[in-house]
Write an enzyme that holds these catalytic residues in place. Structure first.
Site, PDB file in Angstrom:
ATOM      1  N   THR A 129      -3.872  12.862   4.452  1.00  0.00           N
ATOM      2  CA  THR A 129      -3.534  11.984   5.573  1.00  0.00           C
ATOM      3  C   THR A 129      -2.702  12.694   6.638  1.00  0.00           C
ATOM      4  O   THR A 129      -1.853  13.530   6.321  1.00  0.00           O
ATOM      5  CB  THR A 129      -2.770  10.752   5.038  1.00  0.00           C
ATOM      6  OG1 THR A 129      -3.571  10.128   4.026  1.00  0.00           O
ATOM      7  CG2 THR A 129      -2.490   9.744   6.141  1.00  0.00           C
ATOM      8  N   GLU A 130      -2.972  12.327   7.898  1.00  0.00           N
ATOM      9  CA  GLU A 130      -2.214  12.875   9.028  1.00  0.00           C
ATOM     10  C   GLU A 130      -1.711  11.719   9.898  1.00  0.00           C
ATOM     11  O   GLU A 130      -2.191  10.588   9.763  1.00  0.00           O
ATOM     12  CB  GLU A 130      -3.115  13.803   9.854  1.00  0.00           C
ATOM     13  CG  GLU A 130      -3.600  14.983   9.027  1.00  0.00           C
ATOM     14  CD  GLU A 130      -4.308  16.044   9.854  1.00  0.00           C
ATOM     15  OE1 GLU A 130      -4.486  15.843  11.078  1.00  0.00           O
ATOM     16  OE2 GLU A 130      -4.662  17.075   9.265  1.00  0.00           O
ATOM     17  N   ILE A 160       2.623  12.014   2.233  1.00  0.00           N
ATOM     18  CA  ILE A 160       2.166  12.824   1.096  1.00  0.00           C
ATOM     19  C   ILE A 160       3.101  12.637  -0.105  1.00  0.00           C
ATOM     20  O   ILE A 160       4.284  13.006  -0.057  1.00  0.00           O
ATOM     21  CB  ILE A 160       2.064  14.322   1.485  1.00  0.00           C
ATOM     22  CG1 ILE A 160       1.199  14.469   2.753  1.00  0.00           C
ATOM     23  CG2 ILE A 160       1.503  15.135   0.322  1.00  0.00           C
ATOM     24  CD1 ILE A 160      -0.170  13.799   2.691  1.00  0.00           C
ATOM     25  N   ARG A 274      13.842 -21.153 -18.533  1.00  0.00           N
ATOM     26  CA  ARG A 274      14.382 -21.966 -17.433  1.00  0.00           C
ATOM     27  C   ARG A 274      13.997 -23.428 -17.621  1.00  0.00           C
ATOM     28  O   ARG A 274      12.809 -23.748 -17.795  1.00  0.00           O
ATOM     29  CB  ARG A 274      13.802 -21.439 -16.108  1.00  0.00           C
ATOM     30  CG  ARG A 274      14.280 -22.154 -14.889  1.00  0.00           C
ATOM     31  CD  ARG A 274      15.659 -21.700 -14.522  1.00  0.00           C
ATOM     32  NE  ARG A 274      16.127 -22.320 -13.291  1.00  0.00           N
ATOM     33  CZ  ARG A 274      17.345 -22.132 -12.794  1.00  0.00           C
ATOM     34  NH1 ARG A 274      18.206 -21.324 -13.414  1.00  0.00           N
ATOM     35  NH2 ARG A 274      17.707 -22.728 -11.681  1.00  0.00           N
ATOM     36  N   GLU A 369      -5.217   5.020  -1.334  1.00  0.00           N
ATOM     37  CA  GLU A 369      -6.476   5.430  -1.970  1.00  0.00           C
ATOM     38  C   GLU A 369      -7.671   4.667  -1.393  1.00  0.00           C
ATOM     39  O   GLU A 369      -8.582   4.270  -2.112  1.00  0.00           O
ATOM     40  CB  GLU A 369      -6.360   5.192  -3.486  1.00  0.00           C
ATOM     41  CG  GLU A 369      -7.097   6.186  -4.350  1.00  0.00           C
ATOM     42  CD  GLU A 369      -6.507   7.592  -4.343  1.00  0.00           C
ATOM     43  OE1 GLU A 369      -5.291   7.732  -4.399  1.00  0.00           O
ATOM     44  OE2 GLU A 369      -7.303   8.533  -4.267  1.00  0.00           O
TER      45      GLU A 369
END
Ligand SMILES: Cc1cc2nc3c(=O)[nH]c(=O)nc-3n(C[C@H](O)[C@H](O)[C@H](O)COP(=O)(O)OP(=O)(O)OC[C@H]3O[C@@H](n4cnc5c(N)ncnc54)[C@H](O)[C@@H]3O)c2cc1C
Length: 389
Positions: A129-130, A160, A274, A369
């Site tokens: 990825t960029e 990253i 509870r 992903e």
């Protein structure tokens, strides 16, 4: 990887899962809350991961890995995520790097890198990825220019995983930026921090998946030996980078399974403790409806994920199966976390309980992903292809 390496007998699998379970209970669960809130990298877990063999879980036995089938691997990942998802990032992304080298690397590249990756002597991740290209990977701008027996890389990677604490990355770059189609001009490189011009950016602050280092990498005239081009041939990078995504998606699905189950387990216990209107809230129909949906989602997520892992282990085409598992299990994790929050009432919103962490962490699974939007497109295209008129 040989077929034999992809099998594990039931007793050995049970023994391994039991060891993972004991490690999670003893080492992982007790530190999860504080490490998440303070965003501290869980260094103490690395030794245990190495002892369990997790850094080589899916690497072939000939390289010192465990050579596990995906079906066993997903059970390990799910077990850890029942208590805390973040630590799985330390070995999941690392194994994606190893997968690229094992599947597409030359004999020399496998021999040089896989034994050290399998033992955890060096750790790393996948750098695709960029800032301007995530889903559209063919739009990356990092360029690798050949210069004698080196490539010179320039560009930036972001988001990253393991960028700060990892040492080596499978990094996607364009060897021919003008190539058409765009994917034909790409290469996947093994780049480590000893390469001159490799600059590690800061750890990015995140809403979830905290503690794990997700960061930037800058390549400033970064000199990478030419024999680090995976497979040794230019033009294969896109195919190699996306070739590992099926296993990556099954892995994300496994995280979703664990988180859906973890949220369910906590909600189940809480609903029985509870009390309102004189009885445990588990006896109110509104809560029972939630639990009924949560159980169904968790079970369906596990079955879909094991189905995809099984197809992967058989060597069958499984992009649709992996997409279905990733999509469903990640949404199941988010939905179960949200329903658990409602069951916990105000306490669900408190950092004293873990549900809010499940809720924050689950969103990553929906984005990472391959986003869930893209998963549905992949599923539909593959479905139609398999059912022509
Ligand atoms: C915590 C974290 C860890 C990560 N770790 C890594 C890592 O280790 N290595 C790595 O390489 N990356 C990593 N990523 C990056 C991740 O894979 C990307 O964020 C993801 O692929 C989405 O890309 P993007 O953020 O650029 O979104 P974009 O691509 O900009 O997408 C934005 C939106 O548009 C939609 N969209 C885009 N294109 C289309 C289309 N054609 N049709 C329909 N909808 C579309 C998307 O579904 C999304 O909803 C990580 C991300 C996070 C948050």
């Amino acid at each position: 990887m040989t077929e034999a390496a992809r099998h594990i007998d039931a007793a050995s699998e049970a023994q391994l899962l039991d060891a993972v379970d004991r490690w999670v209970t003893r080492e992982v669960a007790p530190i999860a809350r504080a490490h998440d809130i303070d965003d501290i990298w869980p260094e103490s877990l690395v030794t245990g991961m190495a002892e369990l063999g997790l850094f080589g879980a899916t690497i072939g036995t000939q390289w010192g890995g465990l050579g596990l089938p995906a079906a066993t691997y997903v059970k390990i990942v799910a077990r850890i995520c029942q208590d805390w998802m973040s630590p799985t990032g330390i070995f999941n992304s690392h194994l994606m790097l190893a997968h690229c080298i094992e599947r597409f690397g030359t004999a020399d590249q496998r021999a040089e890198w896989l034994p050290r990756l399998a033992s955890g002597a060096i750790r790393g991740g996948l750098a695709l990825t960029e800032p301007d290209a995530g889903t559209d990977l063919q739009g990356i701008r990092t360029v690798a220019r050949r210069d004698g027996d080196h490539y010179v890389l320039n560009g930036a990677k972001t988001w990253i995983t393991n960028a700060v604490h990892g040492e080596v990355f499978a990094l996607l770059a364009k060897t021919d930026p003008a190539a058409e189609p765009r994917h034909s001009g790409m290469g996947l490189f093994i780049v480590d921090k000893s390469c001159p011009g490799f600059v590690t950016g800061a750890k990015l602050p995140k809403m979830g998946y905290r503690a794990i280092d997700t960061g930037q990498i800058f390549l400033e005239d970064c000199r990478v030996p030419a024999d680090r081009l995976i497979g040794g041939v230019e033009g294969q990078g896109f195919y190699q980078a996306t070739g590992g995504l099926e296993l990556g998606r099954i892995n994300v699905a496994a995280r979703g399974v664990g988180m859906a189950e973890g949220a369910l387990a906590r909600a189940t216990a809480y609903a029985q403790q509870r009390r309102t209107m004189g009885k445990p809230i588990a006896e109110h129909q509104a809560i029972q409806l939630k639990l009924g949906e949560m159980v169904t989602r968790a079970r369906a997520a596990r079955l879909l994920t094991l189905d995809a892992a099984d197809a992967y282990d058989r060597g069958a085409r499984c992009d649709m199966e992996a997409g279905c598992a990733k999509y469903f299990a990640s949404e199941a994790a988010r939905d179960n976390a949200e329903e658990a929050m409602r069951i916990f009432g105000g306490n669900g919103f408190s950092q004293d309980y873990e549900i809010e962490r499940f809720y924050r962490d689950a969103m990553l699974l929906i984005i990472g992903e391959g986003t869930n939007e893209m998963q549905r497109l992949i599923i539909a295209r593959q479905w139609v292809k398999r059912h022509p008129l």
